[in-house]
Scaffold this motif. Structure first.
Motif, PDB file in Angstrom:
ATOM      1  N   GLY A  13      42.981  53.967  34.858  1.00 51.18           N
ATOM      2  CA  GLY A  13      43.296  52.394  35.018  1.00 51.18           C
ATOM      3  C   GLY A  13      43.999  51.672  34.767  1.00 51.18           C
ATOM      4  N   TYR A  14      44.226  51.051  36.216  1.00 48.73           N
ATOM      5  CA  TYR A  14      44.777  49.403  35.529  1.00 48.73           C
ATOM      6  C   TYR A  14      44.797  48.598  36.829  1.00 48.73           C
ATOM      7  CZ  TYR A  14      49.895  49.981  34.739  1.00 48.73           C
ATOM      8  OH  TYR A  14      51.334  50.604  35.588  1.00 48.73           O
ATOM      9  N   VAL A  39      47.071  54.909  35.238  1.00 49.03           N
ATOM     10  CA  VAL A  39      46.863  54.972  36.461  1.00 49.03           C
ATOM     11  C   VAL A  39      47.042  53.628  37.222  1.00 49.03           C
ATOM     12  CG1 VAL A  39      46.122  56.049  38.439  1.00 49.03           C
ATOM     13  CG2 VAL A  39      46.047  57.317  35.972  1.00 49.03           C
ATOM     14  N   GLN A  40      47.999  53.217  37.754  1.00 49.87           N
ATOM     15  CA  GLN A  40      47.673  51.809  37.968  1.00 49.87           C
ATOM     16  C   GLN A  40      47.715  51.963  40.127  1.00 49.87           C
ATOM     17  OE1 GLN A  40      51.376  49.133  39.819  1.00 49.87           O
ATOM     18  NE2 GLN A  40      50.532  47.768  38.481  1.00 49.87           N
ATOM     19  N   LEU A  41      46.427  51.234  40.463  1.00 49.66           N
ATOM     20  CA  LEU A  41      45.307  50.835  41.543  1.00 49.66           C
ATOM     21  C   LEU A  41      44.971  49.500  41.943  1.00 49.66           C
ATOM     22  CD1 LEU A  41      42.365  53.132  41.319  1.00 49.66           C
ATOM     23  CD2 LEU A  41      43.542  52.040  39.907  1.00 49.66           C
ATOM     24  N   ASP A  45      40.650  49.190  45.500  1.00 45.67           N
ATOM     25  CA  ASP A  45      40.175  50.760  45.065  1.00 45.67           C
ATOM     26  C   ASP A  45      39.783  51.080  43.909  1.00 45.67           C
ATOM     27  OD1 ASP A  45      41.615  50.866  47.421  1.00 45.67           O
ATOM     28  OD2 ASP A  45      42.836  52.037  47.148  1.00 45.67           O
ATOM     29  N   ALA A  46      39.769  50.211  42.741  1.00 45.13           N
ATOM     30  CA  ALA A  46      39.704  50.740  41.169  1.00 45.13           C
ATOM     31  C   ALA A  46      38.041  51.225  41.105  1.00 45.13           C
ATOM     32  CB  ALA A  46      39.765  49.823  40.536  1.00 45.13           C
ATOM     33  N   PRO A  47      37.132  50.624  42.072  1.00 43.87           N
ATOM     34  CA  PRO A  47      35.627  50.651  41.751  1.00 43.87           C
ATOM     35  C   PRO A  47      35.069  52.392  41.860  1.00 43.87           C
ATOM     36  CG  PRO A  47      35.533  48.303  42.015  1.00 43.87           C
ATOM     37  CD  PRO A  47      36.624  48.924  42.346  1.00 43.87           C
ATOM     38  N   GLY A  48      36.060  52.364  42.830  1.00 43.57           N
ATOM     39  CA  GLY A  48      36.051  53.735  43.782  1.00 43.57           C
ATOM     40  C   GLY A  48      36.421  55.084  42.587  1.00 43.57           C
ATOM     41  N   ALA A  49      37.591  54.833  42.454  1.00 41.04           N
ATOM     42  CA  ALA A  49      38.094  56.248  41.258  1.00 41.04           C
ATOM     43  C   ALA A  49      37.447  55.979  40.472  1.00 41.04           C
ATOM     44  CB  ALA A  49      39.960  55.984  41.417  1.00 41.04           C
ATOM     45  N   PHE A  59      40.375  49.519  33.695  1.00 44.69           N
ATOM     46  CA  PHE A  59      40.182  47.611  34.003  1.00 44.69           C
ATOM     47  C   PHE A  59      40.853  47.152  35.295  1.00 44.69           C
ATOM     48  CE2 PHE A  59      43.495  48.428  29.475  1.00 44.69           C
ATOM     49  CZ  PHE A  59      42.250  48.166  29.117  1.00 44.69           C
ATOM     50  N   VAL A  60      39.262  46.301  35.684  1.00 41.24           N
ATOM     51  CA  VAL A  60      38.696  46.006  36.796  1.00 41.24           C
ATOM     52  C   VAL A  60      38.788  44.648  37.166  1.00 41.24           C
ATOM     53  CG1 VAL A  60      37.754  48.235  37.480  1.00 41.24           C
ATOM     54  CG2 VAL A  60      35.881  46.356  36.590  1.00 41.24           C
ATOM     55  N   ARG A  61      38.714  43.950  38.490  1.00 40.45           N
ATOM     56  CA  ARG A  61      39.174  42.901  38.583  1.00 40.45           C
ATOM     57  C   ARG A  61      37.616  42.146  38.625  1.00 40.45           C
ATOM     58  NH1 ARG A  61      42.938  38.814  37.602  1.00 40.45           N
ATOM     59  NH2 ARG A  61      45.372  39.757  37.540  1.00 40.45           N
TER      60      ARG A  61
END
Length: 242
Positions: A13-14, A39-41, A45-49, A59-61
């Motif tokens: 993910g990114y 997978v762009q999101l 939403d990234a932590p939950g995914a 890759f998260v912020r």
């Protein structure tokens, strides 16, 4: 290779503004037999995914809730203010946040900067997305603070941006579920950290079977009906003369 034998892909993910192309290219060179699926999101939403197992890594912020997640901070982005090209701030190379105290500043609901209220005068309503806020800036009714990569992502010919001092900055990190630190996750960590293909901390190398594994294999052959060589069998060796 048949469909039933195909190796599962690595789902990466990114979030918007992150460009994973360099790392993806290295993965494809080193692990061509394992497809990498991007997978762009949205950042929120990234932590939950990751926790739901929908991604192998992402890759998260930061900041995020790190419960059940491992993270490796990678870099920090410059925060910029997005402005119309004819705005007075466009004439300088950098601006202090205090100098924008009288400006209307939008605070979109998907804001990735770690603050409750941006500097300046708050708009009557919060735009739903950064893209919506960009449209409002283009209409000349306010300004927007974002990480520099998002300013580039939403580039328009009628807008520009300048670095801002005295504001939070966005940090980008690689994250994955703590309980799912698989060999493939370790492979990707090695790539992101710049390890060489021969690094012993990268993809696990094929190991010689241990004594226990050899004994287990011998037992399995015996159960399968493969006769074991009798003790004292000297086939292939000449017998000694008496």
């Amino acid at each position: 290779m048949t469909g039933s034998e195909a190796l599962p892909s690595f789902r990466l993910g990114y979030v918007p503004g992150v460009t994973p192309a360099k790392w993806v290219r290295i993965w494809q060179e080193r692990l061509p037999d394992i497809p990498l699926e991007l997978v762009q999101l949205p950042a929120a939403d990234a932590p939950g995914a990751l926790r739901r197992g929908e991604l192998d890594a992402g890759f998260v912020r930061l900041p995020i809730d790190r419960t059940d997640l491992s993270t490796i901070p990678l870099y920090t982005e410059t925060t910029v203010v997005v402005i119309p090209k004819d705005h007075a701030v466009a004439a300088v190379d950098e601006v202090a946040a205090g100098e924008l105290a009288d400006e209307v500043v939008f605070h979109p609901l998907d804001d990735t900067l770690d603050w409750e209220h941006p500097p300046g005068r708050a708009a009557i309503e919060r735009p739903a997305t950064t893209a919506d806020a960009i449209e409002l800036v283009a209409a000349g009714v306010g300004l927007l603070f974002v990480p520099q990569s998002l300013a580039r992502l939403h580039h328009r010919k009628d807008l520009t941006y300048r670095p801002v001092t005295g504001v939070p900055q966005s940090r980008v990190a690689l994250s994955w579920p703590e309980e799912a630190t698989t060999d493939r996750v370790e492979d990707f960590i090695g790539i992101v950290r710049g390890r060489t293909v021969n690094s012993t901390r990268g993809r696990q190398q094929e190991k010689k079977p241990t004594a226990r594994e050899k004994a287990k294999a011998k037992e399995q052959r015996k159960r399968a009906g493969t006769p074991a060589r009798p003790k004292g069998d000297r086939r292939g060796k000449p017998s000694k003369r008496r």
